[in-house]
Design a protein around this motif. Structure first.
Motif, PDB file in Angstrom:
ATOM      1  N   LEU A 212       0.825  -1.208   0.000  1.00  0.00           N
ATOM      2  CA  LEU A 212       0.000   0.000   0.000  1.00  0.00           C
ATOM      3  C   LEU A 212       0.859   1.258   0.000  1.00  0.00           C
ATOM      4  CD1 LEU A 212      -2.700   1.502   0.340  1.00  0.00           C
ATOM      5  CD2 LEU A 212      -2.511   1.115   2.794  1.00  0.00           C
ATOM      6  N   VAL A 213       1.870   1.283   0.882  1.00  0.00           N
ATOM      7  CA  VAL A 213       2.720   2.474   1.000  1.00  0.00           C
ATOM      8  C   VAL A 213       3.542   2.683  -0.273  1.00  0.00           C
ATOM      9  CG1 VAL A 213       4.619   3.502   2.306  1.00  0.00           C
ATOM     10  CG2 VAL A 213       2.809   2.295   3.510  1.00  0.00           C
ATOM     11  N   ARG A 214       4.032   1.601  -0.827  1.00  0.00           N
ATOM     12  CA  ARG A 214       4.833   1.732  -2.051  1.00  0.00           C
ATOM     13  C   ARG A 214       3.967   2.131  -3.246  1.00  0.00           C
ATOM     14  NH1 ARG A 214       8.520  -3.714  -1.238  1.00  0.00           N
ATOM     15  NH2 ARG A 214      10.129  -2.750   0.059  1.00  0.00           N
ATOM     16  N   ARG A 215       2.818   1.459  -3.395  1.00  0.00           N
ATOM     17  CA  ARG A 215       1.980   1.706  -4.571  1.00  0.00           C
ATOM     18  C   ARG A 215       1.352   3.097  -4.547  1.00  0.00           C
ATOM     19  NH1 ARG A 215      -1.580  -2.029  -3.689  1.00  0.00           N
ATOM     20  NH2 ARG A 215      -3.216  -0.657  -2.921  1.00  0.00           N
ATOM     21  N   SER A 216       0.851   3.490  -3.381  1.00  0.00           N
ATOM     22  CA  SER A 216       0.117   4.755  -3.298  1.00  0.00           C
ATOM     23  C   SER A 216       1.012   5.963  -3.101  1.00  0.00           C
ATOM     24  CB  SER A 216      -0.891   4.682  -2.141  1.00  0.00           C
ATOM     25  OG  SER A 216      -1.818   3.637  -2.341  1.00  0.00           O
ATOM     26  N   TRP A 217       2.173   5.758  -2.484  1.00  0.00           N
ATOM     27  CA  TRP A 217       3.017   6.896  -2.126  1.00  0.00           C
ATOM     28  C   TRP A 217       4.407   6.860  -2.752  1.00  0.00           C
ATOM     29  CZ3 TRP A 217       1.550  11.126   0.765  1.00  0.00           C
ATOM     30  CH2 TRP A 217       0.303  11.042   1.383  1.00  0.00           C
ATOM     31  N   GLY A 218       4.815   5.741  -3.310  1.00  0.00           N
ATOM     32  CA  GLY A 218       6.167   5.630  -3.852  1.00  0.00           C
ATOM     33  C   GLY A 218       7.226   5.650  -2.760  1.00  0.00           C
ATOM     34  N   ILE A 219       6.834   5.264  -1.548  1.00  0.00           N
ATOM     35  CA  ILE A 219       7.752   5.275  -0.398  1.00  0.00           C
ATOM     36  C   ILE A 219       8.323   3.882  -0.213  1.00  0.00           C
ATOM     37  CG2 ILE A 219       7.851   5.495   2.117  1.00  0.00           C
ATOM     38  CD1 ILE A 219       5.772   7.721   1.892  1.00  0.00           C
ATOM     39  N   ASP A 220       9.659   3.801  -0.103  1.00  0.00           N
ATOM     40  CA  ASP A 220      10.307   2.496  -0.051  1.00  0.00           C
ATOM     41  C   ASP A 220      11.299   2.390   1.101  1.00  0.00           C
ATOM     42  OD1 ASP A 220      10.691  -0.085  -0.935  1.00  0.00           O
ATOM     43  OD2 ASP A 220      12.276   0.452  -2.334  1.00  0.00           O
ATOM     44  N   GLY A 221      11.006   3.060   2.213  1.00  0.00           N
ATOM     45  CA  GLY A 221      11.898   2.956   3.358  1.00  0.00           C
ATOM     46  C   GLY A 221      11.869   4.205   4.215  1.00  0.00           C
ATOM     47  N   ARG A 222      12.718   4.202   5.221  1.00  0.00           N
ATOM     48  CA  ARG A 222      12.729   5.259   6.233  1.00  0.00           C
ATOM     49  C   ARG A 222      12.987   6.644   5.633  1.00  0.00           C
ATOM     50  NH1 ARG A 222      13.880   6.131  11.753  1.00  0.00           N
ATOM     51  NH2 ARG A 222      15.189   7.957  12.131  1.00  0.00           N
ATOM     52  N   SER A 223      13.985   6.743   4.760  1.00  0.00           N
ATOM     53  CA  SER A 223      14.345   8.050   4.205  1.00  0.00           C
ATOM     54  C   SER A 223      13.195   8.647   3.403  1.00  0.00           C
ATOM     55  CB  SER A 223      15.589   7.911   3.326  1.00  0.00           C
ATOM     56  OG  SER A 223      15.928   9.150   2.747  1.00  0.00           O
ATOM     57  N   ASP A 224      12.594   7.829   2.532  1.00  0.00           N
ATOM     58  CA  ASP A 224      11.448   8.300   1.746  1.00  0.00           C
ATOM     59  C   ASP A 224      10.300   8.721   2.658  1.00  0.00           C
ATOM     60  OD1 ASP A 224      12.814   7.718  -0.561  1.00  0.00           O
ATOM     61  OD2 ASP A 224      11.753   5.848  -0.969  1.00  0.00           O
ATOM     62  N   LEU A 225      10.054   7.916   3.687  1.00  0.00           N
ATOM     63  CA  LEU A 225       8.944   8.191   4.603  1.00  0.00           C
ATOM     64  C   LEU A 225       9.134   9.530   5.303  1.00  0.00           C
ATOM     65  CD1 LEU A 225       6.400   6.720   6.066  1.00  0.00           C
ATOM     66  CD2 LEU A 225       8.024   6.454   7.934  1.00  0.00           C
ATOM     67  N   LEU A 226      10.317   9.741   5.879  1.00  0.00           N
ATOM     68  CA  LEU A 226      10.571  10.994   6.596  1.00  0.00           C
ATOM     69  C   LEU A 226      10.529  12.186   5.643  1.00  0.00           C
ATOM     70  CD1 LEU A 226      13.434   9.866   9.014  1.00  0.00           C
ATOM     71  CD2 LEU A 226      11.058  10.402   9.609  1.00  0.00           C
ATOM     72  N   GLY A 227      11.016  11.984   4.420  1.00  0.00           N
ATOM     73  CA  GLY A 227      10.966  13.061   3.436  1.00  0.00           C
ATOM     74  C   GLY A 227       9.541  13.462   3.096  1.00  0.00           C
TER      75      GLY A 227
END
Length: 393
Positions: A212-227
């Motif tokens: 869900l997080v990768r598909r909807s947000w393109g987030i693939d880990g801690r750095s992407d998430l915090l950004g």
């Protein structure tokens, strides 16, 4: 009455589609690896000895990097296991259901061990929806969406809600309030709202949240998430709405890199901002930005990308920011509707009307509760009263 043949067909179709998706990704990776090997083979004709060995090592490393880019570091080993597990579970459960009575059929099909099949069916349904013909935007549709937004916001504004109450700096209610800021997204995804964890920690659910997080947000880990959390809290749609509202024409928002679809999206969002800028200040977008940032913090904690103390700290900061801009859960819900429509207009998504309905239903459940349950969770946690001087952490 349950149609076992239809269930068997759907389950088998889900299995085949999941397997086909895996094969396609593997074929894609092999093509990229082959292209790399061919290019490097042409180069290697002019080198020998240590240089050739070094080239081979570089090729091997590049292949690993390509696979990592396609699958993700935590997905490569899991993929084969999931494929085998999916096929086995389909076969086993269909066999059980065939000899079952309708009375216990639901229990067999939707037990905890059916999570993988449920995820596969969900993926299948999403792809079926993607294939459906989309309606094109036109001025009449935009007007209907504006009317839907305004009527829905008015309906939420009329709902009863407890008066805001003062929170002390170390009040335990802050943590509860922070979790509930993710309430709309959590409700739409059927997540838990009673603790920081959004779901039980079992492999199937963790894999679904990662997807869900990768598909909807393109987030693939801690750095992407915090950004992304940083972007939502420092810029987000508050800034975007402000810029679109200040522009004297949509052309000011365009550049040479944008195609016609991008330009049309900018025009729709510009018309939206122009329509409402005198009624709603940019800060009104805080619910849309903060609600999603709170959900990201909880997802990050669940996936182990954030520690629980980090997530609690982020939610505390988000709580202080949203309380500065908004004054009630009703206003928070209206903000989420408002930002959600601007987002859909920018995306060119003609399902915007249905999306607004889903948000409104989720907010209604949080404010009033479902008929068979007690008062909603927002109602049980009153909005913090505004303070003249904010706390520092």
């Amino acid at each position: 009455m349950f149609d076992i043949n239809e269930i068997r067909k759907r389950a088998q179709q889900a299995s085949e589609q999941a397997t086909d998706s895996i094969k396609k990704v593997i074929e894609k990776s092999n093509e990229r690896i082959s292209e790399t090997e061919m290019a490097d083979a042409e180069k290697s004709g002019s080198i020998s000895g240590p240089e050739a060995d070094e080239q081979i090592n570089a090729n091997t490393q590049r292949q690993v990097e390509i696979l990592g880019q396609i699958f993700g570091a935590d997905s490569m080993a899991q993929m084969a296991v999931n494929g085998e597990l999916l096929q086995k579970m389909v076969n086993d459960k269909v066999a059980e259901a065939t000899s079952s009575t309708a009375e216990n059929l639901m229990g067999q099909l939707f037990g905890e061990d059916m999570g993988v099949i449920a995820a596969a069916l969900e993926t299948l349904e999403l792809e079926d929806a993607d294939d459906a013909e989309e309606l094109s935007f036109d001025p009449e549709m935009e007007e209907r969406l504006y009317t839907t937004l305004e009527e829905t916001m008015a309906r939420l504004e009329a709902m009863p809600e407890p008066e805001p109450v003062p929170y002390q700096k170390e009040d335990a209610k802050w943590e509860r309030f922070g979790i509930l800021l993710s309430g709309i997204v959590s409700t739409l995804n059927d997540h838990n709202l009673n603790s920081m964890d959004v779901e039980e920690h079992i492999p199937v659910m963790e894999q679904r949240v990662v997807s869900l997080v990768r598909r909807s947000w393109g987030i693939d880990g801690r750095s992407d998430l915090l950004g992304m959390i940083r972007y939502l809290t420092q810029e987000g749609y508050i800034l975007r709405y402000q810029l679109y509202g200040e522009a004297t024409s949509p052309e000011e928002l365009m550049d040479e890199t944008m195609d016609e679809d991008d330009c049309e999206s900018a025009r729709r969002a510009w018309r939206f901002a122009q329509r409402y800028k005198s009624q709603y200040a940019p800060g009104f977008m805080a619910g849309w930005d903060i609600g999603r940032a709170a959900m990201l913090a909880r997802w990050g904690c669940y996936l182990g990308w954030l520690t629980e103390s980090e997530a609690v700290g982020i939610l505390w900061d988000l709580s202080q920011k949203v309380v500065e801009e908004l004054h009630s859960w009703r206003e928070f819900a209206r903000s989420y509707l408002f930002g959600g429509l601007m987002w859909k207009l920018l995306c060119g998504d003609s399902s915007a009307g249905s999306y607004l309905g889903y948000i409104a239903d989720a907010a209604t459940d949080l404010l009033a509760g479902k008929a068979e349950e007690s008062a909603g969770q927002w109602r049980d946690c009153p909005w913090p009263a505004q303070r003249k001087i904010g706390f520092t952490r």
